[in-house]
Design a protein around this motif. Structure first.
Motif, mmCIF file in Angstrom:
data_model
loop_
_atom_site.group_PDB
_atom_site.id
_atom_site.type_symbol
_atom_site.label_atom_id
_atom_site.label_comp_id
_atom_site.label_asym_id
_atom_site.label_seq_id
_atom_site.Cartn_x
_atom_site.Cartn_y
_atom_site.Cartn_z
ATOM 1 N N ARG A 102 0.814 -1.220 0.000
ATOM 2 C CA ARG A 102 0.000 0.000 0.000
ATOM 3 C C ARG A 102 0.843 1.263 0.000
ATOM 4 N NH1 ARG A 102 -2.557 -2.709 4.228
ATOM 5 N NH2 ARG A 102 -1.687 -1.188 5.693
ATOM 6 N N GLU A 103 1.898 1.289 0.816
ATOM 7 C CA GLU A 103 2.585 2.561 1.042
ATOM 8 C C GLU A 103 4.096 2.503 0.901
ATOM 9 O OE1 GLU A 103 2.957 3.049 5.702
ATOM 10 O OE2 GLU A 103 0.913 2.437 5.160
ATOM 11 N N GLY A 104 4.636 1.346 0.602
ATOM 12 C CA GLY A 104 6.087 1.227 0.517
ATOM 13 C C GLY A 104 6.647 1.787 -0.778
ATOM 14 N N ALA A 105 7.957 1.970 -0.808
ATOM 15 C CA ALA A 105 8.644 2.440 -2.009
ATOM 16 C C ALA A 105 10.006 1.765 -2.064
ATOM 17 C CB ALA A 105 8.808 3.957 -1.980
ATOM 18 N N LEU A 106 10.383 1.317 -3.244
ATOM 19 C CA LEU A 106 11.659 0.632 -3.415
ATOM 20 C C LEU A 106 12.748 1.534 -3.978
ATOM 21 C CD1 LEU A 106 10.463 -2.788 -4.884
ATOM 22 C CD2 LEU A 106 11.484 -2.389 -2.641
ATOM 23 N N ARG A 107 12.380 2.715 -4.457
ATOM 24 C CA ARG A 107 13.346 3.590 -5.094
ATOM 25 C C ARG A 107 13.190 5.022 -4.577
ATOM 26 N NH1 ARG A 107 14.674 -0.696 -5.746
ATOM 27 N NH2 ARG A 107 14.852 -1.951 -7.640
ATOM 28 N N PRO A 108 14.229 5.834 -4.683
ATOM 29 C CA PRO A 108 14.098 7.242 -4.288
ATOM 30 C C PRO A 108 13.081 7.961 -5.151
ATOM 31 C CG PRO A 108 16.403 6.602 -4.568
ATOM 32 C CD PRO A 108 15.561 5.492 -5.124
ATOM 33 N N TYR A 310 17.860 2.110 3.801
ATOM 34 C CA TYR A 310 17.197 2.125 5.108
ATOM 35 C C TYR A 310 15.768 2.661 5.098
ATOM 36 C CZ TYR A 310 19.124 6.900 4.827
ATOM 37 O OH TYR A 310 19.484 8.157 4.411
ATOM 38 N N GLU A 311 15.247 3.150 3.988
ATOM 39 C CA GLU A 311 13.889 3.681 3.945
ATOM 40 C C GLU A 311 12.994 2.820 3.044
ATOM 41 O OE1 GLU A 311 12.464 5.886 5.631
ATOM 42 O OE2 GLU A 311 14.091 7.064 6.519
ATOM 43 N N PRO A 312 11.733 2.585 3.458
ATOM 44 C CA PRO A 312 11.053 3.094 4.662
ATOM 45 C C PRO A 312 11.564 2.402 5.924
ATOM 46 C CG PRO A 312 9.598 1.640 3.453
ATOM 47 C CD PRO A 312 10.819 1.805 2.601
ATOM 48 N N ARG A 313 11.669 3.193 6.990
ATOM 49 C CA ARG A 313 12.330 2.703 8.196
ATOM 50 C C ARG A 313 11.569 1.557 8.849
ATOM 51 N NH1 ARG A 313 16.300 1.499 8.597
ATOM 52 N NH2 ARG A 313 17.643 1.479 10.406
ATOM 53 N N TRP A 314 10.235 1.635 8.853
ATOM 54 C CA TRP A 314 9.456 0.588 9.512
ATOM 55 C C TRP A 314 9.680 -0.766 8.838
ATOM 56 C CZ3 TRP A 314 6.029 -2.295 6.729
ATOM 57 C CH2 TRP A 314 5.569 -1.766 5.526
ATOM 58 N N TRP A 315 10.044 -0.732 7.584
ATOM 59 C CA TRP A 315 10.227 -1.969 6.808
ATOM 60 C C TRP A 315 11.646 -2.513 6.939
ATOM 61 C CZ3 TRP A 315 7.541 -5.577 4.293
ATOM 62 C CH2 TRP A 315 8.122 -6.292 3.245
ATOM 63 N N LEU A 316 12.646 -1.635 7.058
ATOM 64 C CA LEU A 316 14.037 -2.041 6.938
ATOM 65 C C LEU A 316 14.867 -1.892 8.207
ATOM 66 C CD1 LEU A 316 14.731 -0.548 3.387
ATOM 67 C CD2 LEU A 316 14.609 -2.973 3.979
ATOM 68 N N ARG A 317 14.309 -1.345 9.281
ATOM 69 C CA ARG A 317 15.145 -1.048 10.455
ATOM 70 C C ARG A 317 15.787 -2.289 11.072
ATOM 71 N NH1 ARG A 317 10.115 0.103 13.002
ATOM 72 N NH2 ARG A 317 10.535 2.314 12.755
ATOM 73 N N ASP A 318 15.143 -3.434 10.966
ATOM 74 C CA ASP A 318 15.690 -4.627 11.606
ATOM 75 C C ASP A 318 16.891 -5.211 10.867
ATOM 76 O OD1 ASP A 318 13.824 -4.631 13.680
ATOM 77 O OD2 ASP A 318 12.364 -5.755 12.486
#
Length: 387
Positions: A102-108, A310-318
């Motif tokens: 829904r809200e993620g992005a893989l590229r700048p 590292y972005e989106p942070r909620w997806w990649l922080r771990d």
């Protein structure tokens, strides 16, 4: 050379191990290990690397908690079917994937792509070195040319223009393959495609020593590599007087549809005979392992740490540090210097392309560290550790 192990206790209960690494019958017969030294015993290797020889200078006392009892070579290693119990955090579930859809992005964002020509790219000749010189050259992403103890070591070598599932690299490789000296060893952090690149590895002679995480040796032996050593966390191997220790990371592994966490992941600590020490973190999020690595391997001269994807942070922080976390990691391991990596090469996530560099510089300054201790190299750039 292979050997037997049980699934090891985790963290402080684990005992560190060391093994000289050789090939086939030579290792079983107590022969020369990877450097062809002939007859140098495993016990002697462990004693030498622990800094028992005063002739190697005062720096050698920094070798830390090296193993007491070397492993016996020559038997088959048995690994668990999964290393999922080593995960720091659970892998994303269906809800997380739905949210990302829904809200993620893989590229700048498109506007940020205009900064690609400003990415630092300054290839130059490799530094001249001798057996007591430590030099590093950033080839891009997590690929480094390390010159340590007279050896040339490649980390996670990716010389390909494009990797599976990822747009083409936005900066060229910083070191032409033809400019490399003989490669004495390769270290692999884990099996993701941007760190384990089959087309690049096919360029190497099949007797090149390769040090890999537990469970990954078979990938190399199927490709006819003959000098492969796989290690568990806190285990070490010795090559030509340089110690290679495999250490934990906050990450995971997967290469196919059915092999999630079937092999281990981690970083590498390289220590030369004089005690000079480089930590290559591989791919990692932030967490408790950094302090423990610093405790076990004090006196790290240089930490190569990831600052991008590292972005989106909620997806990649771990699984991926952001720039501020990378600086915290450098402080946690007690590194004298930090060199950022894992940015400016492949666009793997949504942060603006130049943001990692600006943020790591600000975070380094905010931590009160000297500007000269941050080796924010351009792709192709090199630095040499001072004497």
């Amino acid at each position: 050379m292979t050997q037997q192990t049980q699934q090891q206790p985790r963290d402080s209960e684990q005992t560190e191990q060391t093994q000289p690494v050789g090939r086939g019958r030579e290792a079983q017969d107590g022969g020369g290990g990877l450097d062809g030294g002939g007859g140098r015993s495993e016990t002697r290797v462990a004693q030498d690397v622990r800094g028992g020889s005063q002739a190697r200078g005062a720096r050698a006392v920094r070798t830390g908690a090296f193993p007491v009892a070397p492993r016996t070579p020559g038997t088959v290693r048995l690994w668990p079917k999964s290393f999922a119990d080593r995960l720091t955090a659970p892998l994303p579930g269906l809800r997380a994937f739905a949210r990302f859809a829904r809200e993620g992005a893989l590229r700048p964002p498109l506007a940020a792509l205009a900064d690609i020509p400003r990415l630092p790219y300054e290839p130059g000749p490799l530094p001249r070195v001798d057996s007591r010189t430590v030099a590093v050259t950033w080839a891009g992403h997590a690929s480094w040319v390390l010159r340590v103890g007279g050896l040339t070591v490649l980390t996670d070598p990716v010389w390909s223009h494009r990797i599976l599932g990822t747009p083409a690299r936005v900066t060229p490789v910083g070191v032409p393959w033809s400019a490399l000296p003989r490669v004495d060893a390769v270290v692999i952090s884990h099996n993701h495609y941007d760190h384990l690149d089959a087309p690049t590895l096919r360029r190497l002679p099949r007797d090149t020593p390769v040090l890999v995480p537990a469970g990954l040796a078979r990938w190399f032996t199927r490709r006819r590599f003959t000098r492969v050593v796989e290690l568990d966390w806190w285990e070490g191997a010795e090559l030509g007087g340089v110690r290679f220790d495999f250490v934990p990371a906050h990450h995971w592994s997967k290469r196919g549809l059915r092999d999630t966490c079937r092999s281990l992941w981690g970083g590498w600590v390289l220590t030369d005979a004089d005690g000079q020490r480089v930590y290559f973190a591989g791919d990692t999020g932030y967490g408790h392992w950094f302090e423990r690595i610093g405790e076990r391997y004090p006196g790290i001269d240089l930490a190569l740490l990831p600052i991008g994807a590292y972005e989106p942070r909620w997806w990649l922080r771990d699984v991926h540090c952001d720039p501020e976390e990378a600086v915290r990691a450098a402080l946690d391991v007690g590194a004298r210097r930090m060199a950022p990596m894992h940015w400016g090469t492949f666009l793997l996530s949504a942060e603006p392309v130049l943001e990692p560099l600006a943020r790591v510089r600000d975070a380094w300054a905010a931590a009160g560290r000297g500007r000269g201790e941050l080796w924010d190299l351009p792709v192709g750039g090199s630095r040499v550790l001072p004497d």
